[in-house]
Design an enzyme around this catalytic site. Structure first.
Site, PDB file in Angstrom:
ATOM      1  N   ARG A 241      -4.403  14.655  -4.721  1.00 32.73           N
ATOM      2  CA  ARG A 241      -3.018  14.699  -4.248  1.00 32.73           C
ATOM      3  C   ARG A 241      -2.900  15.419  -2.917  1.00 32.73           C
ATOM      4  O   ARG A 241      -1.848  15.384  -2.263  1.00 32.73           O
ATOM      5  CB  ARG A 241      -2.137  15.417  -5.274  1.00 32.73           C
ATOM      6  CG  ARG A 241      -2.016  14.663  -6.572  1.00 32.73           C
ATOM      7  CD  ARG A 241      -1.188  15.456  -7.540  1.00 32.73           C
ATOM      8  NE  ARG A 241       0.199  15.468  -7.155  1.00 32.73           N
ATOM      9  CZ  ARG A 241       1.147  14.776  -7.751  1.00 32.73           C
ATOM     10  NH1 ARG A 241       0.845  14.021  -8.766  1.00 32.73           N
ATOM     11  NH2 ARG A 241       2.385  14.853  -7.358  1.00 32.73           N
TER      12      ARG A 241
ATOM     13  N   LYS B  59      -7.073  -0.875   5.198  1.00 33.35           N
ATOM     14  CA  LYS B  59      -8.284  -0.295   4.595  1.00 33.35           C
ATOM     15  C   LYS B  59      -9.190   0.276   5.669  1.00 33.35           C
ATOM     16  O   LYS B  59      -9.691   1.383   5.545  1.00 33.35           O
ATOM     17  CB  LYS B  59      -9.082  -1.350   3.819  1.00 33.35           C
ATOM     18  CG  LYS B  59      -8.757  -1.697   2.412  1.00 33.35           C
ATOM     19  CD  LYS B  59      -8.827  -0.651   1.374  1.00 33.35           C
ATOM     20  CE  LYS B  59      -7.596   0.186   1.355  1.00 33.35           C
ATOM     21  NZ  LYS B  59      -6.513  -0.208   0.505  1.00 33.35           N
TER      22      LYS B  59
ATOM     23  N   LYS C  50      -3.525  10.881  -2.290  1.00 30.95           N
ATOM     24  CA  LYS C  50      -3.465   9.721  -3.181  1.00 30.95           C
ATOM     25  C   LYS C  50      -2.047   9.427  -3.646  1.00 30.95           C
ATOM     26  O   LYS C  50      -1.687   8.291  -3.892  1.00 30.95           O
ATOM     27  CB  LYS C  50      -4.380   9.994  -4.383  1.00 30.95           C
ATOM     28  CG  LYS C  50      -4.507   8.844  -5.353  1.00 30.95           C
ATOM     29  CD  LYS C  50      -5.407   7.770  -4.802  1.00 30.95           C
ATOM     30  CE  LYS C  50      -5.520   6.567  -5.712  1.00 30.95           C
ATOM     31  NZ  LYS C  50      -5.838   5.363  -4.934  1.00 30.95           N
TER      32      LYS C  50
ATOM     33  N   CYS D 223       1.294  17.542  -3.097  1.00 23.70           N
ATOM     34  CA  CYS D 223       0.456  18.671  -3.502  1.00 23.70           C
ATOM     35  C   CYS D 223       0.248  18.623  -5.006  1.00 23.70           C
ATOM     36  O   CYS D 223       1.024  18.018  -5.734  1.00 23.70           O
ATOM     37  CB  CYS D 223       1.144  19.966  -3.137  1.00 23.70           C
ATOM     38  SG  CYS D 223       1.652  20.017  -1.423  1.00 23.70           S
TER      39      CYS D 223
ATOM     40  N   GLY E 295       6.892  19.204  -2.789  1.00 24.03           N
ATOM     41  CA  GLY E 295       8.174  18.661  -2.341  1.00 24.03           C
ATOM     42  C   GLY E 295       8.484  19.197  -0.954  1.00 24.03           C
ATOM     43  O   GLY E 295       7.628  19.780  -0.292  1.00 24.03           O
TER      44      GLY E 295
ATOM     45  N   GLU F  63      -3.704  -5.995   4.691  1.00 19.93           N
ATOM     46  CA  GLU F  63      -4.366  -5.051   3.784  1.00 19.93           C
ATOM     47  C   GLU F  63      -5.759  -4.692   4.315  1.00 19.93           C
ATOM     48  O   GLU F  63      -6.188  -3.528   4.245  1.00 19.93           O
ATOM     49  CB  GLU F  63      -4.434  -5.654   2.374  1.00 19.93           C
ATOM     50  CG  GLU F  63      -5.179  -4.826   1.346  1.00 19.93           C
ATOM     51  CD  GLU F  63      -4.643  -3.417   1.132  1.00 19.93           C
ATOM     52  OE1 GLU F  63      -3.556  -3.086   1.644  1.00 19.93           O
ATOM     53  OE2 GLU F  63      -5.334  -2.624   0.463  1.00 19.93           O
TER      54      GLU F  63
ATOM     55  N   TRP G 177      -1.204  19.520   0.543  1.00 18.31           N
ATOM     56  CA  TRP G 177      -1.176  18.506   1.601  1.00 18.31           C
ATOM     57  C   TRP G 177      -0.077  18.986   2.549  1.00 18.31           C
ATOM     58  O   TRP G 177       1.100  18.955   2.202  1.00 18.31           O
ATOM     59  CB  TRP G 177      -0.851  17.139   1.009  1.00 18.31           C
ATOM     60  CG  TRP G 177      -0.896  16.032   2.018  1.00 18.31           C
ATOM     61  CD1 TRP G 177      -1.994  15.327   2.406  1.00 18.31           C
ATOM     62  CD2 TRP G 177       0.213  15.496   2.761  1.00 18.31           C
ATOM     63  NE1 TRP G 177      -1.647  14.405   3.357  1.00 18.31           N
ATOM     64  CE2 TRP G 177      -0.308  14.482   3.590  1.00 18.31           C
ATOM     65  CE3 TRP G 177       1.565  15.780   2.821  1.00 18.31           C
ATOM     66  CZ2 TRP G 177       0.493  13.745   4.455  1.00 18.31           C
ATOM     67  CZ3 TRP G 177       2.373  15.050   3.685  1.00 18.31           C
ATOM     68  CH2 TRP G 177       1.831  14.036   4.486  1.00 18.31           C
TER      69      TRP G 177
ATOM     70  N   GLU H  40      -7.682   3.484   7.531  1.00 18.66           N
ATOM     71  CA  GLU H  40      -7.485   4.727   6.791  1.00 18.66           C
ATOM     72  C   GLU H  40      -8.789   5.436   6.450  1.00 18.66           C
ATOM     73  O   GLU H  40      -8.807   6.651   6.370  1.00 18.66           O
ATOM     74  CB  GLU H  40      -6.622   4.518   5.535  1.00 18.66           C
ATOM     75  CG  GLU H  40      -7.263   3.732   4.431  1.00 18.66           C
ATOM     76  CD  GLU H  40      -6.378   3.670   3.187  1.00 18.66           C
ATOM     77  OE1 GLU H  40      -6.377   2.632   2.537  1.00 18.66           O
ATOM     78  OE2 GLU H  40      -5.702   4.657   2.871  1.00 18.66           O
TER      79      GLU H  40
ATOM     80  N   HIS I 202       2.011 -13.438  21.826  1.00 21.48           N
ATOM     81  CA  HIS I 202       3.303 -12.883  22.258  1.00 21.48           C
ATOM     82  C   HIS I 202       3.161 -11.432  22.703  1.00 21.48           C
ATOM     83  O   HIS I 202       4.138 -10.685  22.668  1.00 21.48           O
ATOM     84  CB  HIS I 202       4.339 -13.031  21.143  1.00 21.48           C
ATOM     85  CG  HIS I 202       4.648 -14.461  20.848  1.00 21.48           C
ATOM     86  ND1 HIS I 202       5.331 -15.266  21.720  1.00 21.48           N
ATOM     87  CD2 HIS I 202       4.312 -15.249  19.803  1.00 21.48           C
ATOM     88  CE1 HIS I 202       5.426 -16.495  21.217  1.00 21.48           C
ATOM     89  NE2 HIS I 202       4.811 -16.505  20.053  1.00 21.48           N
TER      90      HIS I 202
HETATM   91  C1  F6R Z   1      -3.827   2.548   0.922  1.00 22.06           C
HETATM   92  C2  F6R Z   1      -3.099   3.263  -0.105  1.00 22.06           C
HETATM   93  C3  F6R Z   1      -1.676   3.585   0.160  1.00 22.06           C
HETATM   94  C4  F6R Z   1      -0.842   3.359  -1.114  1.00 22.06           C
HETATM   95  C5  F6R Z   1       0.605   3.801  -0.894  1.00 22.06           C
HETATM   96  C6  F6R Z   1       1.464   3.569  -2.119  1.00 22.06           C
HETATM   97  O1  F6R Z   1      -5.152   2.357   0.554  1.00 22.06           O
HETATM   98  O2  F6R Z   1      -3.636   3.619  -1.111  1.00 22.06           O
HETATM   99  O3  F6R Z   1      -1.163   2.841   1.207  1.00 22.06           O
HETATM  100  O4  F6R Z   1      -0.906   2.003  -1.442  1.00 22.06           O
HETATM  101  O5  F6R Z   1       0.625   5.172  -0.575  1.00 22.06           O
HETATM  102  O6  F6R Z   1       0.998   4.293  -3.206  1.00 22.06           O
HETATM  103  P1  F6R Z   1       1.406   3.923  -4.688  1.00 22.06           P
HETATM  104  O7  F6R Z   1       0.836   2.597  -4.992  1.00 22.06           O
HETATM  105  O8  F6R Z   1       0.807   5.022  -5.516  1.00 22.06           O
HETATM  106  O9  F6R Z   1       2.900   3.907  -4.738  1.00 22.06           O
END
Ligand code: F6R
Length: 619
Positions: free
Chosen positions: A27, A496, A614, A2, A107, A492, A80, A499, A515
């Site tokens: 956030r 992408k 984020k 948050c 938190g 990766e 959040w 999400e 498998h």
């Molecule tokens: C995916 C993404 C998340 C972050 C993960 C770690 O696109 O952005 O999977 O990579 O939450 O976040 P950081 O790098 O801020 O520790």
């Protein structure tokens, strides 16, 4: 997760709080609220579920209906959801039953259920399902008439993590605050006439427009912010005099620069971000890692390398580990920080722990870093946000210079993480004598060319992957395959896609398909293979054939130099020729564009996908 903002000053608080919330919305964005003291000292509380725009609308409506929201001290929050759905009653700020305390929180209070039962037993009536309301009610029940003393008495009863902003009903000039485990920062607004206000925030992004000097509360610290200054204390009541961190840049409001989405803009910013990140590392006479050199002292003493991170940062770690082992021969592994922290890993000074994070605030990654330090490992941070907890606690950092990343799905931060890890593995191989001068020269030159090749890869792949996206956007399930470094890139790519487009996407090491997972492949199921490593291309090709034989719609990202005409996939994208070890970096780019176009065609909320945030500051 948050976002918290607090303000005590001379100006109207509401615009300052809303501006701060806008900078923090990444956030969390499922509900928001603000509380401020009006000119008569009464508390105005406005909350709304949904994004910040809903709160702005609600505030205007309520003011039109007579709410006095003209005050100079208040708190804001963007949520959040952890405990309780993202409804208005669950939105912060939360007030205690009699209105003595008003609280915003980031938190998780782990013993909230026990505390809630206890408080309900005393006749307290709760208005929300949140863990946060327990804090407001507990403070009211513990109230001594002095908010700081009350906080000192009540906070030890809380288990878990908190960054708190607190208002007290009879003290309309002060924002109180406290921190344990969740980040909390403060700043002063200085003018020629002295301090004109103070700010509290969960993230420097909300403070840097006002000041480059940011004060960071440590665990167990409390504070009181007023228009003319701020004071901090320990839990024993002694005053703490904090030293500010001085940030190198002023942050201006994030700007889409003509793009429809931040993510698309950030995808295009990658060549420049790579250039900025690599420039200080690629010196005229060779590689130099700046602060990172300290972690590589006594290079022969390094017998194990661990890469710790979550999500995409973990995927960057997978590339780092594969590369490190290839170039140095040192046993290396990437670990999900959230799993690592739950084990009892045995590390020592012979272990190098590379902690990777864009935000620098990911709770699990921070916990993993602390464990690595406790166990005596050498720690090296690869962090994008200057002054963040992970940057601070790592001690030794190689910064990624991606700049502000606003879209929730990481693109440029991930790419710059890879570039740092390439440089790290190469430098360690050089220091240990694991790589000869010929390889070093060739690889360093390839690294210098990477930003330009990234630009070329973006340019040449967009049309192709847009067509792929048009074919795949309705798919329910997709599979991503690759071997070795190609698997890291596939992992990766799948993250992408899922999400931001909500299409189920799973990555498999190509050899694993048979498998179990191959039973899921039906005629028309999209399967995207990354096939850029010459050493494993033939094997990946066989796995692609297996998928093709079951009717998969095959797509393939490959690279110059791979005999791609022989690949089973009719839909192929050929990346510009680079060193084979660097293709994971280039393969990420069309994969990002593919995910972006699938999400755009499905009209998804690309920059703020549902349920995500984020910065993941809860466990
Ligand atoms: C995916 C993404 C998340 C972050 C993960 C770690 O696109 O952005 O999977 O990579 O939450 O976040 P950081 O790098 O801020 O520790």
């Amino acid at each position: 997760m948050c976002g918290i903002i607090g303000y005590a000053g001379r100006d109207e608080a509401a615009p300052v709080l809303l501006d701060g919330l806008e900078r923090l919305e990444y956030r969390g964005y499922d509900s928001a609220g603000l509380a401020l003291f009006d000119r008569g000292g009464a508390l105005a509380l406005v909350r709304a579920s949904g994004k910040l725009a809903a709160l702005r609308g609600r505030l205007l409506e309520e003011m039109e209906q007579g709410l006095d929201a003209h005050g100079t001290v208040g708190l804001g929050h963007t949520r959040w959801a952890t405990h309780g759905a993202p409804t208005e009653p669950n939105a912060h700020p939360h007030r205690s039953m009699r209105g003595t305390y008003t609280v915003v929180h980031n938190g998780i209070i782990e013993n909230y259920a026990v505390l809630r039962r206890e408080l309900e037993g005393k006749g307290v009536v709760f208005a929300s399902e949140t863990d946060t309301e327990v804090i407001a009610q507990l403070l009211e029940q513990t109230d001594t008439g002095s908010p700081l003393e009350t906080l000192r008495k009540a906070l030890p009863r809380l288990e878990g993590s908190y960054a708190l902003g607190v208002l007290y009903h009879t003290d309309p000039e002060t924002v109180y605050c406290a921190r344990r485990q969740s980040p909390l920062l403060a700043a002063k607004i200085e003018t020629d006439e002295g301090t004109a206000g103070t700010l509290l925030a969960s993230d420097a992004a909300a403070l840097l427009p006002y000041s480059r000097e940011v004060y960071r509360l440590e665990d167990g610290e409390l504070g009181a912010l007023r228009a003319d200054g701020m004071r901090f204390y320990g839990m024993d009541g002694t005053e703490h005099f904090l030293q500010p961190m001085v940030f190198s840049r002023h942050v201006t409001a994030a700007d889409k620069g003509g793009y429809v989405h931040f993510m698309r803009k950030e995808i295009d910013e990658q060549p420049e971000a790579l250039r900025r990140t690599l420039a200080p590392l690629l010196q005229k006479d060779g590689l130099f890692l700046g602060q990172g050199e300290a972690a590589l002292r006594d290079p022969d003493g390094i017998r194990r390398v661990l890469f710790l991170g979550c999500g995409s940062a973990y995927h960057a770690g997978l590339v780092g580990a594969a590369l490190m082992e290839k170039l140095t021969g040192i046993p290396s592994a990437a670990e999900l920080a959230s799993e690592f922290r739950g084990r009892k890993p045995r590390l020592d000074r012979h272990c190098l722990a590379v902690v990777i994070s864009q935000s620098g605030e990911t709770a699990d990654t921070l916990a993993a870093l602390r464990i690595a330090k406790e166990q005596g490992a050498r720690v090296l941070g690869v962090v994008n946000v200057e002054g963040s907890s992970i940057a601070q606690e790592s001690g030794c950092v190689i910064p990624t210079q991606a700049g502000l990343e606003v879209a929730v799905a990481t693109t440029k931060a991930y790419s710059t993480q890879l570039s740092v890890l390439y440089a790290l593995a190469t430098r360690l191989a050089e220091l240990r004598g694991d790589a000869g001068p010929g390889f070093l020269r060739e690889f360093t030159q390839a690294l210098r060319r990477l930003p330009g090749q990234a630009a070329a890869a973006l340019h040449t792949s967009e049309g192709t992957v847009r067509d792929w996206a048009a074919e795949c956007q309705q798919a329910q399930h997709t599979y991503f395959l690759g071997r070795q470094l190609d698997y890291c890139a596939a992992a990766e790519a799948a993250l992408k896609l899922k999400e931001i487009s909500y299409i189920h996407a799973e990555a498999y090491p190509a050899g694993e398909l048979k498998h179990g997972t191959i039973s899921l492949i039906e005629p028309g199921t999209p399967v995207l293979a990354v096939c850029c490593q010459p050493e494993v291309a033939a094997k990946t090709r066989s796995n692609m054939e297996e998928a093709h034989a079951r009717g998969a719609a095959l797509y393939c990202i490959t690279a110059e130099g791979i005999p791609h005409a022989a690949l089973a996939a009719e839909r192929r994208l050929v990346l510009p020729g680079t060193h084979a070890l660097l293709t994971a970096s280039l393969a990420a780019l069309p994969a990002q564009l593919f995910a972006y176009h699938c999400a755009a065609l499905k009209k998804c909320d690309i920059d703020q996908p549902r349920s995500l945030a984020k910065s993941v500051t809860v466990e």
